[in-house]
Design a protein around this motif. Structure first.
Motif, PDB file in Angstrom:
ATOM      1  N   HIS A 207     -31.910 -27.943  -7.575  1.00 46.86           N
ATOM      2  CA  HIS A 207     -33.303 -27.827  -8.007  1.00 46.86           C
ATOM      3  C   HIS A 207     -33.978 -26.595  -7.410  1.00 46.86           C
ATOM      4  O   HIS A 207     -34.586 -25.782  -8.134  1.00 46.86           O
ATOM      5  CB  HIS A 207     -34.064 -29.096  -7.604  1.00 46.86           C
ATOM      6  CG  HIS A 207     -35.542 -28.999  -7.781  1.00 46.86           C
ATOM      7  ND1 HIS A 207     -36.143 -28.801  -9.001  1.00 46.86           N
ATOM      8  CD2 HIS A 207     -36.560 -29.062  -6.870  1.00 46.86           C
ATOM      9  CE1 HIS A 207     -37.460 -28.752  -8.855  1.00 46.86           C
ATOM     10  NE2 HIS A 207     -37.736 -28.905  -7.568  1.00 46.86           N
ATOM     11  N   THR A 277     -37.155 -24.799 -17.432  1.00 52.00           N
ATOM     12  CA  THR A 277     -37.184 -26.158 -17.986  1.00 52.00           C
ATOM     13  C   THR A 277     -36.204 -27.050 -17.235  1.00 52.00           C
ATOM     14  O   THR A 277     -36.530 -28.181 -16.866  1.00 52.00           O
ATOM     15  CB  THR A 277     -36.836 -26.129 -19.485  1.00 52.00           C
ATOM     16  OG1 THR A 277     -37.737 -25.255 -20.171  1.00 52.00           O
ATOM     17  CG2 THR A 277     -36.929 -27.519 -20.090  1.00 52.00           C
ATOM     18  N   PHE A 278     -34.998 -26.519 -16.993  1.00 60.37           N
ATOM     19  CA  PHE A 278     -34.007 -27.282 -16.236  1.00 60.37           C
ATOM     20  C   PHE A 278     -34.479 -27.545 -14.810  1.00 60.37           C
ATOM     21  O   PHE A 278     -34.202 -28.617 -14.239  1.00 60.37           O
ATOM     22  CB  PHE A 278     -32.675 -26.536 -16.213  1.00 60.37           C
ATOM     23  CG  PHE A 278     -31.644 -27.159 -15.312  1.00 60.37           C
ATOM     24  CD1 PHE A 278     -30.954 -28.285 -15.707  1.00 60.37           C
ATOM     25  CD2 PHE A 278     -31.395 -26.629 -14.046  1.00 60.37           C
ATOM     26  CE1 PHE A 278     -30.022 -28.879 -14.873  1.00 60.37           C
ATOM     27  CE2 PHE A 278     -30.464 -27.208 -13.207  1.00 60.37           C
ATOM     28  CZ  PHE A 278     -29.767 -28.341 -13.619  1.00 60.37           C
ATOM     29  N   ILE A 281     -36.676 -30.550 -14.918  1.00 58.40           N
ATOM     30  CA  ILE A 281     -35.881 -31.752 -15.182  1.00 58.40           C
ATOM     31  C   ILE A 281     -35.087 -32.150 -13.938  1.00 58.40           C
ATOM     32  O   ILE A 281     -35.031 -33.336 -13.568  1.00 58.40           O
ATOM     33  CB  ILE A 281     -34.938 -31.505 -16.376  1.00 58.40           C
ATOM     34  CG1 ILE A 281     -35.752 -31.300 -17.655  1.00 58.40           C
ATOM     35  CG2 ILE A 281     -33.971 -32.668 -16.546  1.00 58.40           C
ATOM     36  CD1 ILE A 281     -34.919 -30.882 -18.853  1.00 58.40           C
ATOM     37  N   ALA A 284     -37.302 -33.781 -11.458  1.00 57.13           N
ATOM     38  CA  ALA A 284     -37.632 -35.153 -11.840  1.00 57.13           C
ATOM     39  C   ALA A 284     -36.496 -36.111 -11.503  1.00 57.13           C
ATOM     40  O   ALA A 284     -36.729 -37.234 -11.001  1.00 57.13           O
ATOM     41  CB  ALA A 284     -37.958 -35.206 -13.330  1.00 57.13           C
ATOM     42  N   ILE A 285     -35.269 -35.674 -11.756  1.00 60.84           N
ATOM     43  CA  ILE A 285     -34.120 -36.530 -11.420  1.00 60.84           C
ATOM     44  C   ILE A 285     -34.032 -36.744  -9.916  1.00 60.84           C
ATOM     45  O   ILE A 285     -33.781 -37.866  -9.434  1.00 60.84           O
ATOM     46  CB  ILE A 285     -32.829 -35.899 -11.959  1.00 60.84           C
ATOM     47  CG1 ILE A 285     -32.867 -35.834 -13.492  1.00 60.84           C
ATOM     48  CG2 ILE A 285     -31.611 -36.678 -11.486  1.00 60.84           C
ATOM     49  CD1 ILE A 285     -31.701 -35.086 -14.095  1.00 60.84           C
ATOM     50  N   TYR A 294     -39.573 -40.856 -11.508  1.00 61.75           N
ATOM     51  CA  TYR A 294     -39.216 -39.529 -12.006  1.00 61.75           C
ATOM     52  C   TYR A 294     -40.412 -38.583 -12.083  1.00 61.75           C
ATOM     53  O   TYR A 294     -40.245 -37.372 -11.981  1.00 61.75           O
ATOM     54  CB  TYR A 294     -38.574 -39.648 -13.392  1.00 61.75           C
ATOM     55  CG  TYR A 294     -37.235 -40.345 -13.358  1.00 61.75           C
ATOM     56  CD1 TYR A 294     -36.098 -39.686 -12.909  1.00 61.75           C
ATOM     57  CD2 TYR A 294     -37.117 -41.673 -13.760  1.00 61.75           C
ATOM     58  CE1 TYR A 294     -34.863 -40.330 -12.871  1.00 61.75           C
ATOM     59  CE2 TYR A 294     -35.888 -42.326 -13.725  1.00 61.75           C
ATOM     60  CZ  TYR A 294     -34.778 -41.646 -13.269  1.00 61.75           C
ATOM     61  OH  TYR A 294     -33.556 -42.283 -13.224  1.00 61.75           O
ATOM     62  N   TRP A 295     -41.583 -39.132 -12.274  1.00 69.12           N
ATOM     63  CA  TRP A 295     -42.778 -38.286 -12.410  1.00 69.12           C
ATOM     64  C   TRP A 295     -43.972 -39.050 -11.865  1.00 69.12           C
ATOM     65  O   TRP A 295     -44.236 -40.176 -12.274  1.00 69.12           O
ATOM     66  CB  TRP A 295     -43.005 -37.912 -13.875  1.00 69.12           C
ATOM     67  CG  TRP A 295     -44.007 -36.814 -14.064  1.00 69.12           C
ATOM     68  CD1 TRP A 295     -45.346 -36.948 -14.288  1.00 69.12           C
ATOM     69  CD2 TRP A 295     -43.752 -35.400 -14.022  1.00 69.12           C
ATOM     70  NE1 TRP A 295     -45.942 -35.709 -14.387  1.00 69.12           N
ATOM     71  CE2 TRP A 295     -44.990 -34.742 -14.235  1.00 69.12           C
ATOM     72  CE3 TRP A 295     -42.603 -34.638 -13.827  1.00 69.12           C
ATOM     73  CZ2 TRP A 295     -45.091 -33.349 -14.258  1.00 69.12           C
ATOM     74  CZ3 TRP A 295     -42.715 -33.264 -13.856  1.00 69.12           C
ATOM     75  CH2 TRP A 295     -43.943 -32.633 -14.064  1.00 69.12           C
ATOM     76  N   GLU A 301     -45.668 -31.079  -9.039  1.00 71.83           N
ATOM     77  CA  GLU A 301     -45.165 -31.422 -10.366  1.00 71.83           C
ATOM     78  C   GLU A 301     -46.128 -30.966 -11.455  1.00 71.83           C
ATOM     79  O   GLU A 301     -45.715 -30.424 -12.493  1.00 71.83           O
ATOM     80  CB  GLU A 301     -44.944 -32.936 -10.448  1.00 71.83           C
ATOM     81  CG  GLU A 301     -43.894 -33.461  -9.492  1.00 71.83           C
ATOM     82  CD  GLU A 301     -43.900 -34.977  -9.380  1.00 71.83           C
ATOM     83  OE1 GLU A 301     -42.943 -35.524  -8.828  1.00 71.83           O
ATOM     84  OE2 GLU A 301     -44.875 -35.610  -9.839  1.00 71.83           O
TER      85      GLU A 301
END
Length: 359
Positions: A207, A277-278, A281, A284-285, A294-295, A301
């Protein structure tokens, strides 16, 4: 203190020495880039191109060329097309910071060599910091800043190795890298230490590394966008018959054409947008693993999402005929400003779950 701890502390101190050494070499590279621009201003190549561009709307004068044996042939001076049917000018790129001057080019090559050397020293400092704490070297703002500037310079050097015309980025890049490192060692420095248990995850590597790489390359796109706005105004003035000042001519005439800068910035932003974008994501994971959701609309965020929306708006604007050029460029700069606030503003001024690692 056991032997392992003493070794780690020595490595952390050596990492600091390397970072300061890199700053010293970056300073020399900065001075070499200044010399490149200074000596490059002596060249008449850029000024000749600008003069042709300014006169492109006028009728092309005829030239008489003496024929062998008497008489003269009448030739048409080729026109320089300043604006295409889509509204974008068709003007040549400038000769670069060196301005076609051999001495300017020599200083430019020295500047690039020093930048590469500083990059290697700084990268060694980042790696040494990682070894000293035995984890990813981006657990706090100090480590993020040093890694960020290393990746930004590395991306710039990769573009150069690929033969891209990007040496004009050198001076603003080295300037901001020195600013970034100065802030890091002065106000953001944090002693090397282990992280809280929530951060002990392979997602730290995935991340945060993608966030650093995305931001570093988006920075290059932001520099190109900002220079595009200046160059576009310069070309507008020339096309309108204006007479820019000597400083503007000396600097802006050596940059790539506005269309080239715009294309470079767009390609970078479009290429990195999927990676950003990744990044969201992946975050979030990781949040789902660490916090059980996740959010949660945490400040980090939220601003990551705002940054994503801003870049999505930019790409959408580029796909819409009425929002190309300067309007889209403003959106791109706003998007990068959102990224900067997400890093500095949220970490320093907003209470966030992402702030527990310290500055």
């Amino acid at each position: 203190m056991n032997l392992a701890a003493a070794n780690n502390e020595s490595l952390a101190e050596f990492s600091n020495v390397l970072i300061y050494s890199a700053m010293a070499v970056y300073t020399l590279a900065f001075l070499a880039h200044i010399a490149e621009w200074t000596f490059g201003s002596r060249s008449k190549v850029g000024r000749t191109a600008a003069a042709l561009t300014a006169s492109a709307t006028a009728a092309a004068p005829k030239i008489q060329v003496a024929r062998k044996g008497g008489g003269a042939a009448v030739l048409e001076r080729p026109k320089v097309v300043t604006r295409s049917s889509t509204g974008a000018r068709d003007v040549p790129d400038g000769p670069g910071a060196a301005g076609g001057d051999q001495q300017g080019d020599m200083y430019g090559r020295i500047a690039v060599s020093l930048t590469a050397l500083a990059f290697l020293i700084e990268a060694a400092g980042v790696v040494t910091r990682a070894v000293s704490v035995q984890r990813a070297p981006w657990g706090n703002m100090y480590e993020f800043s040093t890694t960020f500037s290393t990746v930004a310079v590395g991306a710039y050097l990769v573009f150069l190795l690929a033969g891209k015309n990007v040496r004009w980025i050198g001076l603003p890049l080295v300037t901001t890298v020195l600013l970034d490192l100065g802030i890091a060692v002065t106000w953001l420095y944090t002693e090397s230490d282990q992280l809280v248990p929530a951060l002990h995850s392979y997602w730290l590597w995935i991340h945060v590394s993608t966030a650093i790489f995305s931001g570093a390359v988006l920075y290059l796109g932001a520099v190109a966008t900002l220079l595009y706005l200046f160059r576009d105004s310069y070309e507008n003035k020339l096309a309108g018959g204006g007479n820019p000042g000597s400083f503007a001519r000396s600097v802006l005439e050596r940059l790539p054409a506005a269309a080239s800068l715009d294309k470079f910035a767009y390609r970078i932003n479009a290429a990195i947008f999927p990676l950003w974008t990744f990044t969201i994501i992946a975050g979030a994971i990781w949040a789902g693993d660490a916090w059980g959701r996740y959010w949660g609309w945490d400040a980090k965020e939220v601003w990551s999402f705002i940054t994503w929306v801003a870049y999505a708006a930019y790409l959408h604007a580029r796909a819409t005929a009425g929002w190309k050029g300067r309007k889209a460029a403003y959106i791109a700069l706003i998007a990068f400003a959102c990224f900067l606030f997400n890093y500095y503003g949220v970490n320093l001024f907003v209470n966030s779950l992402h702030g527990y690692a310290g500055v």
